[in-house]
Design a protein around this motif. Structure first.
Motif, short mmCIF file in Angstrom:
data_model
loop_
_atom_site.label_atom_id
_atom_site.label_comp_id
_atom_site.label_asym_id
_atom_site.label_seq_id
_atom_site.Cartn_x
_atom_site.Cartn_y
_atom_site.Cartn_z
N LYS A 61 -7.20 8.64 0.55
CA LYS A 61 -6.74 7.85 1.69
C LYS A 61 -7.93 7.14 2.33
N LEU A 62 -8.06 5.87 2.05
CA LEU A 62 -9.22 5.10 2.51
C LEU A 62 -8.88 4.14 3.64
N GLY A 99 11.02 9.47 3.33
CA GLY A 99 9.58 9.62 3.38
C GLY A 99 9.07 9.88 4.79
N THR A 100 7.76 9.93 4.91
CA THR A 100 7.12 10.31 6.17
C THR A 100 6.25 9.19 6.69
N PRO A 134 0.84 -1.21 0.00
CA PRO A 134 0.00 0.00 0.00
C PRO A 134 0.87 1.25 0.00
N THR A 135 0.47 2.28 -0.72
CA THR A 135 1.29 3.49 -0.78
C THR A 135 0.46 4.75 -0.66
N TYR A 136 1.07 5.73 -0.01
CA TYR A 136 0.59 7.10 -0.04
C TYR A 136 1.83 7.98 0.11
N ASN A 137 2.19 8.69 -0.95
CA ASN A 137 3.38 9.54 -0.97
C ASN A 137 4.65 8.76 -0.61
N GLU A 138 4.99 7.80 -1.46
CA GLU A 138 6.19 6.99 -1.26
C GLU A 138 7.14 7.08 -2.46
N LYS A 139 7.22 8.25 -3.09
CA LYS A 139 8.05 8.38 -4.28
C LYS A 139 9.53 8.12 -3.99
N PRO A 196 -0.39 12.38 -4.11
CA PRO A 196 -0.16 13.58 -4.91
C PRO A 196 1.30 13.77 -5.32
N ASP A 197 2.21 12.94 -4.77
CA ASP A 197 3.63 13.11 -5.08
C ASP A 197 4.08 12.35 -6.32
#
Length: 245
Positions: free
Chosen positions: A69-70, A215-216, A10-15, A42-43
């Motif tokens: 983000k679900l 990343g964060t 799963p990813t969210y802003n992992e560029k 968005p990244d």
């Protein structure tokens, strides 16, 4: 050649991490395919993945893009269903940030494929406390959270909140995935607890967990709150046994 195993990330802003983690997974001698579930990063994370799919990894890497983000749990449920529909026999959960080492993937796979376990868990606590670069407060919180879960639910797993897990097809086909109710880290607890209630065998495989360098972190107070109270709900409220009639 298609693998019998897919690794869901799963990813969210992992560029900063996504290409490196995918290449590390797909370069192992045991072939693993990869499915990225991206929650509208968005990244540009999804664009990086699609670039790999258009190149040398087009047969090995797949992506499902969601609108926002679900929640971690819904991402994995989405991935589980996709994996079952596409014929995979083993499905592995893994973080994108290298906190889970790709080199441990063959060991998780072997515990199920070779040793006959239904589920294998990459455990931080089965041989002590194997965590690197975490603040001591977070180590203690995680360790005692697992102890709390063991006590309340009456199970013996040492690392109940682990997110590095190999599931066999049989387990995922048996669990009613749409009835899994939690979205954050309580999801990890609920899935393992449900598998145990259904009589499946789980093995804990010792791993070393390394805190992300790039990343964060996506951790939040709400995630811990859901896990704390979610365990009480699992134990003390009416909980329909999650299995086919």
């Amino acid at each position: 050649m298609k693998s019998d195993t897919i690794v869901i990330i799963p990813t969210y802003n992992e560029k900063e991490n996504i290409e490196a983690i995918i290449r590390a997974v797909t370069s192992l001698s045991k072939p693993f395919d990869v499915l990225v579930i991206d929650d509208g990063s968005p990244d540009g994370t999804a664009s990086i993945v699609k670039g790999l799919m258009a190149g040398d990894l087009q047969e090995r890497v797949h992506i499902v893009e969601r609108s926002g983000k679900l929640g971690l749990g819904t991402a994995y449920i989405c991935g589980f269903k996709w994996a079952l529909e596409h014929g995979y026999d083993y499905v592995i959960e893994m973080d994108a940030d290298f906190s889970h080492s790709p080199n441990d993937l063959p060991r998780l796979y072997a515990a199920c494929h070779d040793e006959g376990f239904d589920v294998s868990v990459g455990s931080r606590y089965i041989t002590g406390v194997n965590v690197v670069n975490w603040p001591i407060g977070r180590v203690l919180m995680s360790y005692y959270a697992s102890a709390y879960v063991r006590t309340v639910l009456g199970i013996s797993l040492r690392d109940t909140t682990a997110g590095f897990v190999c599931w066999t097809r049989k387990v995922l086909e048996t669990i009613r995935l749409d009835e899994i109710r939690f979205k954050g880290y309580a999801f990890q607890i609920e899935m393992k607890y449900t598998a145990l209630r259904l009589g499946f065998k789980i093995k804990e495989v010792p791993v070393v967990f390394v805190n992300r360098e790039l990343g964060t972190s996506k951790m939040s107070g709400g995630i811990f709150s859901e896990a704390f109270f979610g365990v009480l709900k699992l134990r003390f409220k009416s909980y329909k046994k999650n299995q086919p009639d």
